[in-house]
Design a protein around this motif. Structure first.
Motif, PDB file in Angstrom:
ATOM      1  N   ASN A 768       0.880  -1.165   0.000  1.00 55.04           N
ATOM      2  CA  ASN A 768       0.000   0.000   0.000  1.00 55.04           C
ATOM      3  C   ASN A 768       0.917   1.214   0.000  1.00 55.04           C
ATOM      4  N   ASP A 773      -2.672   5.984   4.783  1.00 55.80           N
ATOM      5  CA  ASP A 773      -3.390   4.718   4.952  1.00 55.80           C
ATOM      6  C   ASP A 773      -2.566   3.732   5.762  1.00 55.80           C
ATOM      7  N   HIS A 777      -3.616   2.120   9.328  1.00 59.57           N
ATOM      8  CA  HIS A 777      -3.660   0.665   9.438  1.00 59.57           C
ATOM      9  C   HIS A 777      -2.772   0.178  10.578  1.00 59.57           C
TER      10      HIS A 777
END
Length: 806
Positions: A768, A773, A777
């Motif tokens: 990713n 993000d 996460h």
């Protein structure tokens, strides 16, 4: 083995040639007479008692940096006086300056910051071996350390008293240093080595009372003489440091749990020379976090030691570089045997330390003795049968005993011969290890030339039998003047192994190094400091003779008249070399292409409220458009003398890197990959006063490696394309650390600290490429929260006796 015999022969002869005993020459040393104290004085920073008026003054300070050897300007003159009584010595310093220009940033203990400061260096034996150094800043902050020619150890904290006062002509300092904080003999009349030190931070000017000549590498031997102290006795040096800590831990997996710890550190002066340090029921829960990274290489990541017991006063134990103290209480040394239908359910991340003891000191004849012992407890892993659900335990680390012994004979104040032995003994049928070393470090009387070297032997008793290895090293160099050089060579056998208590990455090679440098010793019209150096290095594998490294390096480092730093350099490796470790199989190797590494460093003067550190590097490889490059920017701003904030961003990119990823039957699989790394850190400090500080440190590290194509390593170290291997070997690694702490030194050596910490670590194969993000996460992936309160109280036996009498 012939190499070892040759180096031992050189050492014996050089010890005789370099080590002829010479009577110390005190002819050019300044002398100061301490006066006896008849009446009580108050340590308030205002030395106006009559006792001070009649005391002899140390004057005539000499510039240490930047104009080495020149007298200090009259308007920046310094006067120091010394008194003594049965409890300790007293120092008064009168430091002349323009009051409106004095800088005085408030920092926590042992942090100098942007402040002027005054210090005293004391060597109670006047043997040129070790100083006890005590500093006070213009903000009243105390800094102290134990100093040898190897460096300064600020993890040591003494019990002493000080105060400062800002005046209309500069500032003044008063200090009381109890004898319990020093080391000296039982002689009726004391002759101490002493030097006084002052830094005027805004001009980066440093002054000493007795001149320290920067042409000479050894500084401790260049102290003056303090005399006049008579009829004092070394006190009982017994210090008890009881502590208690309370922890509240919370995460999604385990919920909330609490823990209470209590224990004690003990420091005891066996005699006037030797000290015993012991920790009973240790607690290291508030030590700084490790800067863990994504490690794709064949070697473990090495971490700094942050535990005070293993950092304080360990200069002697670090001789020979055989001690990597993170082994003690580190991860288990073995992994459990797991069956086909079994899985590891629980595996200890670290081993608990039961206790540790060290004894160290130096005799009047210059013999240093150091003994350290630590015991760690047994640890077990839990293995679960996935078919039946049954669990079993297996010992992955038994009860273990770690030992190190050092004998270091110093002579002529600047040379030494040492013997070191380390051992790790594990209970039961587990690996044991022993390492022995002979070291020598010889300097000419004028500290102009150095001859040093060592011979080391290792013995490992493992499941598959005994293994013995050795290494030898020899160095000769010119260590003074504008032009300096050194040349050295070493040999390491393939079975040499110190990794039970030390750390080593590579063996089975020999190398030769040459260093040459030129520097200015005094400022010129353009630079305050200027140094240019070159390093030539060659390293060959012992069996095949293939080169593992061959490089030529040039570096330039300067400081301009405004004290801004600039550095630049490049390293070129003009030949193909071979890596015998990346393939992770004995006898196999991978070729490394020719390459060039370039770097630039800039660091602006920290005296300004805003300062910037910057680094840029670029690597060029002669292989498939392979490039590495990166940049680090770290702006800092000092909002006030109390509040400072530092931000750092470190970004790097590796394109078309060749790295190991897997074994596929008899094949060794490499990947042609791109790697991207970004690290953000924020460090903040708010000092309420010189004894209370709030500190912040936050770090977010993210690194991913994307495999583009797979390769098969051939027997000759090169690659063939591999179109059949299709495993997902991408790496996406993130780690978050956050520490917010409050520290209060409420009494000398005594501290109350409150720490809030949260951290999370996450690794996955899924890529990713969005930094936000990934952070979200990571924080949602079992974030750990810890609140801890720790209380430590320093009890001096000599003061405790007075309490009971009262």
């Amino acid at each position: 083995m012939k190499n070892v015999i040759f180096i031992v022969f050189i050492a014996i002869n050089a010890t005789f040639i370099f080590g002829q005993e010479v009577t110390p020459d005190f002819q050019n040393k300044k002398r100061l007479k301490a006066s006896p104290l008849r009446n009580t004085i108050i340590i308030d920073g205002k030395p106006n008692e009559n006792e001070w008026k009649n005391a002899e003054a140390a004057t005539g300070f000499i510039t240490f940096q930047p104009d080495n050897g020149n007298p200090a300007p009259y308007e920046k003159r310094t006067e120091v006086k010394v008194l003594y009584d049965d409890d300790g010595i007293y120092i008064a310093a009168f430091l002349y300056d323009d009051p409106s220009k004095i800088v005085k940033e408030i920092t926590e203990r042992d942090k100098f910051g942007t402040s002027d400061f005054f210090g005293i260096f004391i060597n109670g034996y006047n043997d040129g071996q070790q100083d006890f150094r005590f500093f006070v800043s213009t903000a009243g902050t105390q800094m102290d350390c134990i100093a040898t020619e190897s460096g300064e150890d600020y993890s040591w904290d003494g019990i002493w008293y000080s105060n400062i006062n800002l005046t209309d002509y500069g500032w003044t300092v008063e200090m009381k240093i109890p004898y319990a904080a020093l080391r000296f003999s039982e002689q009726k009349e004391q002759i101490w080595g002493v030097n006084f030190f002052r830094e005027i931070r805004r001009d980066r000017q440093k002054f000493t009372w007795n001149r320290i000549d920067n042409k000479i590498g050894n500084t401790i031997t260049q102290a003056g003489i303090l005399e006049g102290i008579r009829d004092i006795k070394p006190p009982t040096r017994l210090f008890l440091i009881p502590y208690s800590s309370y922890y509240i831990n919370q995460n999604k997996a385990n919920g909330t749990n609490t823990e209470f710890k209590a224990g004690m550190d003990i420091k005891y002066g066996i005699n006037d020379s030797f000290t015993l340090d012991a920790i009973l029921v240790p607690d290291f829960g508030q030590t700084a976090f490790d800067n863990v990274v994504l490690n794709l290489g064949p070697f473990e990541q090495q971490f700094n030691e942050n535990r005070p017991f293993f950092t304080e006063g360990t200069d002697m134990f670090n001789k020979g570089s055989l001690l990597y103290s993170r082994r003690i209480g580190g991860s288990p040394s073995t992994s459990p045997d797991v069956g086909e239908k079994e899985e590891i359910q629980q595996y200890p991340s670290r081993i608990n330390l039961i206790n540790a003891v060290k004894i160290s000191g130096r005799t009047s004849k210059g013999l240093g003795i150091g003994v350290m012992n630590a015991v760690t407890e047994k640890a077990e892993a839990t293995i679960r049968n996935s078919e039946t659900g049954a669990t079993r335990t297996e010992v992955v680390e038994p009860l273990a005993n770690y030992n190190i012994l050092v004998l270091d004979q110093r002579f002529r104040k600047n040379s030494s011969v040492s013997v070191v032995n380390t051992s790790v003994i594990r209970e039961g049928a587990f690996r044991d290890a022993n390492v022995s070393a002979f070291l020598f470090d010889l300097n000419t009387k004028a500290n102009t030339y150095n001859l040093s070297g060592n011979v080391k032997f290792s013995h490992v008793n493992d499941f598959d039998g005994n293994r013995n290895g050795y290494t030898a090293y020899l160095n000769f160099g010119k260590t003074s003047g504008n032009y300096r050089f050194s040349t050295n060579a070493s040999y390491i056998s393939d079975q040499y192994d110190i990794n039970d208590l030390g750390i080593i990455f590579m063996t089975n090679y020999h190398n030769v190094t040459f260093n040459g440098s030129y520097r200015i010793l005094n400022p010129n019209k353009t630079f305050n400091t200027f140094k240019i150096s070159t390093i030539a290095y060659t390293e060959l594998e012992n069996v095949t003779g293939k080169p593992q490294e061959a490089s030529l390096e040039f570096n330039l480092e300067t400081t301009d008249k405004k004290n801004h730093y600039f550095g630049a350099g490049f390293l070129v490796s003009p030949f193909e070399t071979f890596d015998f470790y990346q393939p992770r199989r004995d006898g196999r190797y991978v070729y490394n292409p020719k390459y060039m590494f370039n770097w630039i460093d800039i660091s602006t003067n920290y005296n300004y409220p805003f300062a910037l550190d910057a680094n840029l590097f670029v690597d060029f490889y002669d292989q498939d458009k392979r490039r590495n490059y990166g940049i680090r920017l770290s702006p800092r701003y000092r909002f006030s003398d109390q509040f400072t904030l530092i931000y750092a961003v470190d970004w790097s990119r590796q394109n078309n890197e060749k790295g190991w990823v897997d074994f596929n039957n008899d094949q060794i699989i490499f990947a042609n990959r791109n790697r991207n790394t970004i690290e953000n850190t924020v460090t903040g400090k708010f000092s309420i006063n010189s004894k209370m500080t709030i500190n912040l440190k936050a770090r977010y590290y993210w690194s991913y490696a994307e495999n583009l194509t797979f390769l098969t390593l051939t027997d000759d170290g090169y690659f063939l394309p591999n179109a059949t291997y299709n495993e997902n070997q991408n790496s996406n690694f993130k780690i978050w650390n956050f520490d917010l702490s409050y520290s209060w030194w409420f009494a000398p050596g005594s501290q109350l600290s409150i720490l809030y910490r949260n951290n999370a670590i996450h690794s996955e194969r899924r890529l990713n490429k969005n930094i936000i993000d990934n952070l979200e996460h990571t924080l949602s992936n079992n974030l750990n929260n810890t609140l801890s309160i720790s209380f430590r109280y320093y009890i001096d036996y000599n003061n405790a006796k007075k309490w009971f009498k009262t």
